[in-house]
Design a protein around this motif. Structure first.
Motif, short mmCIF file in Angstrom:
data_model
loop_
_atom_site.label_atom_id
_atom_site.label_comp_id
_atom_site.label_asym_id
_atom_site.label_seq_id
_atom_site.Cartn_x
_atom_site.Cartn_y
_atom_site.Cartn_z
N MET A 1 0.94 -1.28 -0.05
CA MET A 1 0.01 -0.10 -0.08
C MET A 1 0.92 1.35 0.00
SD MET A 1 -2.91 1.13 2.93
CE MET A 1 -4.29 0.51 1.80
N ILE A 2 0.59 2.33 -0.77
CA ILE A 2 1.06 3.58 -0.73
C ILE A 2 0.56 4.35 0.54
CG2 ILE A 2 1.42 5.73 -2.17
CD1 ILE A 2 0.81 3.91 -4.58
N GLY A 3 1.62 4.95 1.03
CA GLY A 3 1.35 5.98 2.28
C GLY A 3 0.99 7.22 1.96
N LEU A 4 0.01 7.65 2.54
CA LEU A 4 -0.62 9.22 2.20
C LEU A 4 -0.16 10.17 3.25
CD1 LEU A 4 -4.13 8.64 0.66
CD2 LEU A 4 -2.14 9.23 -0.65
N VAL A 5 0.42 11.25 3.08
CA VAL A 5 0.48 12.52 4.25
C VAL A 5 -0.28 13.71 3.14
CG1 VAL A 5 2.12 13.92 5.02
CG2 VAL A 5 2.70 11.51 4.52
N ILE A 6 -1.03 14.18 4.10
CA ILE A 6 -1.69 15.57 3.81
C ILE A 6 -1.23 16.46 4.70
CG2 ILE A 6 -3.90 16.65 3.71
CD1 ILE A 6 -3.61 14.02 1.94
N THR A 7 -0.77 17.84 4.37
CA THR A 7 -0.23 18.73 5.06
C THR A 7 -0.55 20.12 4.50
OG1 THR A 7 1.52 19.91 6.12
CG2 THR A 7 1.86 18.81 3.91
N GLY A 8 -0.67 20.89 5.26
CA GLY A 8 -1.01 22.44 4.79
C GLY A 8 -1.18 23.44 6.18
N HIS A 9 -1.56 24.67 5.68
CA HIS A 9 -1.79 25.62 6.79
C HIS A 9 -2.84 25.45 7.56
CE1 HIS A 9 1.00 27.24 3.46
NE2 HIS A 9 1.37 28.32 4.47
N GLY A 10 -2.77 26.05 8.72
CA GLY A 10 -3.77 25.80 9.68
C GLY A 10 -4.20 24.60 10.05
N SER A 11 -5.64 24.31 10.22
CA SER A 11 -5.93 22.71 10.17
C SER A 11 -6.59 22.20 9.11
CB SER A 11 -7.27 22.88 11.19
OG SER A 11 -6.68 23.43 12.55
N PHE A 12 -5.86 22.67 7.99
CA PHE A 12 -6.33 22.04 6.53
C PHE A 12 -5.94 20.46 6.49
CE2 PHE A 12 -4.81 20.49 2.35
CZ PHE A 12 -5.79 21.05 1.65
N ALA A 13 -5.03 19.95 6.98
CA ALA A 13 -4.78 18.50 6.88
C ALA A 13 -5.55 17.69 7.79
CB ALA A 13 -3.11 18.32 7.26
N SER A 14 -5.91 18.35 9.02
CA SER A 14 -6.87 17.54 10.00
C SER A 14 -8.10 17.56 9.12
CB SER A 14 -6.48 17.87 11.35
OG SER A 14 -6.83 19.31 11.32
N GLY A 15 -8.58 18.70 8.63
CA GLY A 15 -9.62 18.90 8.14
C GLY A 15 -9.99 18.09 7.22
N MET A 16 -9.02 17.64 6.27
CA MET A 16 -9.11 16.59 5.26
C MET A 16 -9.27 15.38 5.71
SD MET A 16 -9.22 17.76 1.84
CE MET A 16 -8.51 18.89 0.76
N ALA A 17 -8.63 15.18 6.59
CA ALA A 17 -8.54 13.71 7.44
C ALA A 17 -10.08 13.57 7.93
CB ALA A 17 -7.47 13.64 8.35
N ASP A 18 -10.43 14.31 8.63
CA ASP A 18 -11.84 14.40 9.22
C ASP A 18 -12.89 14.20 8.17
OD1 ASP A 18 -11.01 14.96 11.75
OD2 ASP A 18 -11.64 16.84 11.86
N ALA A 19 -12.82 14.77 7.00
CA ALA A 19 -13.72 14.57 5.78
C ALA A 19 -13.80 13.19 5.27
CB ALA A 19 -13.54 15.68 4.77
N VAL A 20 -12.60 12.62 5.21
CA VAL A 20 -12.06 11.48 4.52
C VAL A 20 -12.77 10.37 5.64
CG1 VAL A 20 -10.52 9.67 4.11
CG2 VAL A 20 -10.29 12.03 3.02
N ASN A 21 -12.39 10.61 6.78
CA ASN A 21 -13.13 9.42 7.91
C ASN A 21 -14.46 9.73 7.88
OD1 ASN A 21 -10.30 9.05 8.74
ND2 ASN A 21 -10.61 10.54 10.36
N LEU A 22 -15.09 11.05 7.72
CA LEU A 22 -16.65 10.91 7.72
C LEU A 22 -17.26 10.05 6.37
CD1 LEU A 22 -19.23 12.14 8.66
CD2 LEU A 22 -18.82 13.97 7.27
N LEU A 23 -16.60 10.37 5.38
CA LEU A 23 -17.09 9.63 4.16
C LEU A 23 -16.73 8.07 3.74
CD1 LEU A 23 -16.08 12.84 1.84
CD2 LEU A 23 -18.51 12.01 2.38
N VAL A 24 -15.58 7.60 4.16
CA VAL A 24 -15.37 6.38 3.95
C VAL A 24 -14.75 5.72 5.24
CG1 VAL A 24 -14.76 6.78 1.58
CG2 VAL A 24 -13.02 7.16 2.99
N GLY A 25 -14.43 6.35 6.38
CA GLY A 25 -13.93 5.45 7.53
C GLY A 25 -12.66 5.85 7.56
N LYS A 26 -11.87 5.40 8.73
CA LYS A 26 -10.49 5.93 8.80
C LYS A 26 -9.57 4.87 8.04
CE LYS A 26 -7.11 6.42 12.54
NZ LYS A 26 -6.91 7.69 12.25
N PRO A 27 -8.88 5.76 7.14
CA PRO A 27 -7.83 4.86 6.12
C PRO A 27 -6.54 4.52 6.78
CG PRO A 27 -8.10 7.03 5.70
CD PRO A 27 -8.99 6.98 6.74
#
Length: 137
Positions: A1-27
Motif C-alpha cells: 500500500m502507498i502511504g498518504l500524508v496530507i499537510t497544509g496551513h492551519g487545520s487544513f490537513a486534519s480537516g481533510m482527514a476528518d472529511a475522509v473519515n466521515l465519508l469512507v472511514g479511517k484509512p
C-alpha cells in the motif's frame, strides 16, 4: 500500500482527514500534518519527517499539500528530494482538494506505483474544478 500524508496551513490537513473519515472511514497509512500559526518551520519539518518515517515499508509515499507556494509544500518537496538517496519513492502534489484526496485514498487498493497514484490524483483534482451553476442548468 502507498502511504498518504496530507499537510497544509492551519487545520487544513486534519480537516481533510476528518472529511475522509466521515465519508469512507479511517484509512490506513494516512497521516495528517497541520502547520499551525504558532508552529515554526522547524517543527513542521520534524513532524513531516516523523510522518514519512512512520510510512517506510509502504510502496512509496504521496504527500499532498494545500498550496504550491507555502512552507508545507516547500518542506515536503525538500524532504522528498533528500529521500531519493534512501530508496524511498516520494511524490509531492500541491493544491489538494477533497476529491483528489478521496481518489488517491481509494485507488491505493489497486495502484501500487506512487507516480501512477499521483497522476490519478491530479486528474481527479482537475475534474473537481467546475462551476456547478453552469452544470446544473
Amino acid at each position: 500500500m502507498i502511504g498518504l500524508v496530507i499537510t497544509g496551513h492551519g487545520s487544513f490537513a486534519s480537516g481533510m482527514a476528518d472529511a475522509v473519515n466521515l465519508l469512507v472511514g479511517k484509512p490506513e497509512k494516512f497521516i495528517a500534518v497541520d502547520y499551525l500559526q504558532e508552529d515554526s518551520t522547524d517543527e513542521l519539518e520534524i513532524r513531516l519527517k516523523k510522518a514519512i518515517a512512520s510510512l517506510y515499508g509502504c510502496n512509496g509515499i504521496l504527500i499532498m499539500t494545500d498550496i504550491y507556494s507555502g512552507q508545507p509544500c516547500k518542506i515536503a518537496t525538500q524532504l522528498a528530494d533528500k529521500q531519493r538517496s534512501n530508496d524511498a519513492t516520494i511524490r509531492v502534489l500541491a493544491g489538494a482538494n477533497l476529491g483528489m484526496v478521496m481518489q488517491a485514498n481509494m485507488a491505493r487498493a489497486y495502484v501500487s506505483d506512487v507516480s501512477d497514484l499521483a497522476n490519478m490524483a491530479l486528474e481527479e483534482a482537475h475534474r473537481q474544478l467546475i462551476m456547478p451553476s453552469g452544470v446544473l442548468r
